[in-house]
Write an enzyme that holds these catalytic residues in place. Structure first.
Site, PDB file in Angstrom:
ATOM      1  N   ASP A 166       0.857  -0.874  -0.113  1.00 59.95           N
ATOM      2  CA  ASP A 166      -0.010   0.101   0.051  1.00 59.95           C
ATOM      3  C   ASP A 166       0.807   1.099  -0.052  1.00 59.95           C
ATOM      4  O   ASP A 166       2.087   1.223   0.183  1.00 59.95           O
ATOM      5  CB  ASP A 166      -0.945  -0.168   1.099  1.00 59.95           C
ATOM      6  CG  ASP A 166      -2.166   0.850   0.989  1.00 59.95           C
ATOM      7  OD1 ASP A 166      -2.180   1.651  -0.023  1.00 59.95           O
ATOM      8  OD2 ASP A 166      -3.337   0.386   1.853  1.00 59.95           O
ATOM      9  N   GLU A 203     -10.105   7.073   5.506  1.00 60.86           N
ATOM     10  CA  GLU A 203      -9.087   6.479   6.259  1.00 60.86           C
ATOM     11  C   GLU A 203      -8.843   7.074   7.236  1.00 60.86           C
ATOM     12  O   GLU A 203      -9.830   7.441   8.115  1.00 60.86           O
ATOM     13  CB  GLU A 203      -7.478   6.620   5.230  1.00 60.86           C
ATOM     14  CG  GLU A 203      -7.570   5.810   4.091  1.00 60.86           C
ATOM     15  CD  GLU A 203      -6.568   5.622   3.461  1.00 60.86           C
ATOM     16  OE1 GLU A 203      -5.253   5.399   4.153  1.00 60.86           O
ATOM     17  OE2 GLU A 203      -6.334   5.589   2.286  1.00 60.86           O
TER      18      GLU A 203
END
Length: 831
Positions: free
Chosen positions: A305, A506
């Protein structure tokens, strides 16, 4: 360049298998012809060509010439990133970039390689980076529908719109099982129930990739990614935090989406930012290699990621052998760090720090995925079947499916007096800041990473909830009008109030507790004003998670959890209103994918609460997992308790440093001796005006020695990647407490500061207190947190809870820094 590890070669210790993880049976099996082709390609490739396959840069950080020179195995566009920075790029513009990058990748004039690259994107609720694309409800809403067949159809449509832009690979599905609704990514989770996530994982992988021996990765299909491996939903509400579950729990709760998604043929897995039992997943040889690849048998690609490898101990974004040795196959390195990372990886293989066998394994996996996807045989992106087809982006049939998904996602929590369905031939007022706000109803990951900075004009063909209501009412001869504030000239027959969370993504969405609009109850005030006027109130609640809304429920006659419905707000109206004959058009069929809290402190979700060991008296959910009314129900919701109850002896404490840095805080030193543009990278990382040193104790803990030399203003701070919600300290008498030993008299003023994301930095002069502590041994300084609040700090989004700066000389040793609620008088108070 220096090695990322102290030893010349990393040898991962093999740990005996726990017996928890199964060997999976995959729908797609190895093909001998493909394996032979992989072997032949590997034999022909240079080391530089192999490492290039393992580097995934972002379109904003590379040029076409970079692609021609290096031949990257893949590249990506991040959330809110568009071809040439143009937010309004058309399908043809996207395809043009895909074509250019593809041609550069197979051009062997510079790098000697003809291996085609592949483009990856975050298409997490439709092709959400593209103007005009169909935006489906976020995963939490789809979980409420409990309809895997619908999910598969949605994935198929998403793949088709992605292919219209020339892209091969999507970073979806997210198969996290959120176990704490404070987590800012809860809406990316289908459910707290692993069984629902498991069923959906297989369905969405089939929709994206097709079926083996039928239509697997044919035109109109894209490579799928199950993410984020593993345990990201179990980090106690802190994004990128630490999952401390036992291994059996890790499998039973957090692995079920991988069991189904990988078996269904998902070709890639994305490693997670989080840690498991203190170890970052990007560096976990046990989980990535021994569990995922060996025990479970996954033969596809493990991709990192966004610079996740740089978070490993001893690593940086541009230098990290540990990740590939752990099992990472592709480094997602979206910044300019890709070039030094490439060079370091080459040198680390040449030195033996990374084995060539590990590199060959990683490249074999990348080639296997490309060969299975037919990228070596398919025509160039511009020549593919769906390429540049603008009619596919937001096609009416796609929007019809999205409206169905919206209808099935709605959960009716309250319908006292059977107010719903509404007669459409009435005067209907639509209020609230979410009523005519497509950006708000779409949430994060919608044209931008956070879902912010967008207007209704940025969603062509989409319908807001108000516009859908207006259409429904007009059909029946009624009148609907918009009044965001809820003010009216003619009293309406009913008010529909659309309100809820602002978009986030997030860690920016992490909360300290689940109280809605904590400290600023403007939406509740609107509901109560309408109720007091005798107007029936229907609340449509937009949110990425269940929140504590007892007061808002009390002020509503009917209450609908609409989650984040996406671009097709008309789907909400179709369920709320009866037709012209007074019959309901669509019933409520959605059921809660997450239990609904009965307290703002009830963050652990119902799946965990079913375990008798974790049940706390009074923690039963207000509405359990699977709850949802239909029009056939006549259930009346009684008045709810609106009082926020703190547990007996409840105290808030946030440790930043306690004989060691407390995760996730990171120490940062800075100096203003030069402008940032004049500084070398080393000067930015290690300013000369301030230095720190660890004073270690026998037990491994340490104090932090800080020395300012007075050459320029310098600062020591503790920061985190995302802002933290620290409003608990605003609700009780609280202080910032520092345990220090001062041994050099300060020669200039000393400032203690706190920074919030929205309001910036606020500073308090503590020179007097420091002067009084010189040579007094270890002492405690406490600063009333109200000082910072009065200076404008917003406790809901604190980015740095401790910043110490001075222009002069100063030397001290710190053993503890914490925010703590306490009744005693602070050393430093403010008028």
């Amino acid at each position: 360049m220096n090695s990322s590890c102290t030893s010349s070669k990393v040898i991962e210790k093999e740990v005996e298998s726990s017996g928890v993880w199964p060997s999976l049976v995959f729908e797609i099996q190895r093909n001998s012809a493909i394996e032979l082709q992989i072997t032949e390609l590997i034999a022909e490739m240079t080391l530089a060509q192999k490492i290039a396959q393992m580097i995934q840069p972002e379109i904003g950080a590379i040029t076409v010439e970079d692609m021609r020179e290096y031949g990257f195995g893949s590249y990506l566009n991040g959330g809110g990133s568009f071809p040439y920075g143009n937010k309004y790029a058309t399908a043809s513009d996207w395809v043009a970039l895909a074509e250019t990058m593809y041609q550069a990748s197979i051009d062997d004039s510079v790098d000697g390689s003809t291996i085609p690259t592949m483009w990856g994107t975050d298409a997490v609720h439709g092709h959400n980076n593209v103007i005009g694309a169909t935006l489906f409800p976020h995963n939490i809403g789809l979980g409420a529908s409990n309809n895997p067949e619908l999910i598969e159809h949605i994935a198929t449509i998403t793949a088709r719109e992605v292919k219209a832009t020339g892209i091969d690979w999507v970073f979806a599905p997210t198969v996290a099982v959120a176990t704490d609704a404070r987590w800012g990514r809860t809406y990316e989770s289908y459910s707290e129930d692993p069984a629902i996530v498991k069923a959906y994982a297989a369905a969405i992988v089939h929709g994206l990739q097709g079926y083996v021996n039928k239509n697997f990765l044919t035109e109109g299909r894209v490579i799928a990614t199950t993410k984020h491996f593993i345990g990201d939903g179990g980090t106690s509400g802190i994004d990128q935090g630490n999952n401390v579950d036992f291994e059996q729990q890790l499998f039973d709760i957090h692995a079920q989406g991988y069991v189904a998604g990988l078996a269904a043929g998902a070709q890639t897995v994305m490693a997670s930012f989080n840690s498991w039992q203190g170890e970052k997943i990007h560096g976990s040889h046990y989980l990535l290699t021994q569990v995922l690849k060996r025990q479970m048998g996954f033969d596809g690609v493990v991709v990192g990621d966004w610079n996740g490898h740089g978070q490993l101990l001893g690593c940086s974004n541009d230098n990290c052998s540990k990740a590939v040795n752990a099992g990472l196959d592709i480094y997602m390195v979206p910044t300019k760090d890709w070039k030094p990372l490439f060079n370091n990886l080459v040198m680390q293989v040449e030195s033996g720090e990374i084995s060539i066998e590990r590199v060959n394994d990683a490249v074999s996996r990348i080639l296997r995925v490309k060969l299975r996807a037919g990228l070596f045989e398919k025509p160039a992106p511009a020549m593919r079947k769906y390429a540049g087809n603008r009619e596919l982006i937001g096609a009416e049939t796609h929007r019809n499916l999205a409206r169905q998904a919206v209808r099935e996602s709605l959960v009716l929590l309250k319908n006292n007096g059977n107010l719903l369905p509404l007669a459409a031939n009435k005067i209907v007022m639509v209020a609230g800041d979410g009523a005519d706000n497509i950006a708000k109803q779409s949430g994060g990951w919608s044209l931008s990473w956070q879902g912010t900075g967008n207007s209704n004009a940025d969603f062509p063909q989409a319908t807001s909830i108000f516009s859908g209501i207006k259409t429904q009412v007009a059909k029946a001869g009624g009148k609907a009008f918009l009044s965001e504030s809820g003010r009216y000239a003619i009293k309406p027959d009913v008010a529909i109030v659309v309100f809820g969370e602002e978009p986030y993504a997030e860690g920016y969405g992490d909360l300290d507790n689940l109280e809605y609009q904590r400290g600023n109850k403007r939406d509740l005030a609107l509901l109560q004003r309408l109720k007091a006027a005798g107007i029936p109130v229907v609340s449509v609640f937009i949110s990425g998670r269940p929140l504590w809304v007892n007061a808002e429920l009390n002020a509503s006659d009917a209450f609908v959890a609409a989650w984040l419905p996406g671009s097709e707000g008309e789907g909400v109206a179709q369920v709320l209103f009866a037709d012209a004959a007074g019959r309901s058009q669509y019933d409520f069929t959605g059921k809660l994918p997450f239990s609904w809290p009965n307290s703002p402190l009830q963050s652990k979700l119902n799946y965990r609460l079913n375990d008798p060991k974790t049940i706390v008296k009074g923690d039963s959910a207000l509405f359990p997992l699977g709850f949802g009314l239909s029009y056939a129900d006549s259930q009346e919701l009684a008045e709810l308790d609106e009082f926020v109850k703190l547990k007996d002896g409840y105290k808030s404490r946030l440790a930043v440093f306690d004989l060691g840095i407390i995760k996730p805080w990171k120490l940062e030193l800075s100096s203003k001796s030069k402008s940032s543009s004049d500084k070398t990278q080393d000067e930015i990382r290690k300013p000369k005006a301030v230095k720190t040193k660890k004073i270690r104790f026998e037990d491994g803990q340490y104090a932090l020695s800080i020395s300012f030399n007075g050459s320029s203003k310098a600062e020591v701070s503790f920061k985190e990647l995302f802002p933290r919600d620290l409003r608990a300290f605003d609700e009780q008498p609280s202080v910032l407490s520092i345990s220090i030993n001062v041994d050099v008299i300060p020669s200039d003023n000393v400032e203690l500061s706190v920074r919030s994301d929205s309001a910036g930095k606020a500073s308090v002069d503590i020179t007097k207190q420091i002067l009084n502590l010189v040579n007094q041994g270890e002492q405690i300084v406490t600063v009333d947190l109200n000082c910072f609040k009065k200076l404008g700090v917003d406790f809901s989004d604190v980015t740095s809870p401790f910043m110490l700066s001075t222009k002069g000389e100063l030397s001290m040793m710190i053993t503890q820094i914490q925010w703590v609620s306490q009744e005693t008088v602070a050393t430093v108070q403010c008028e």
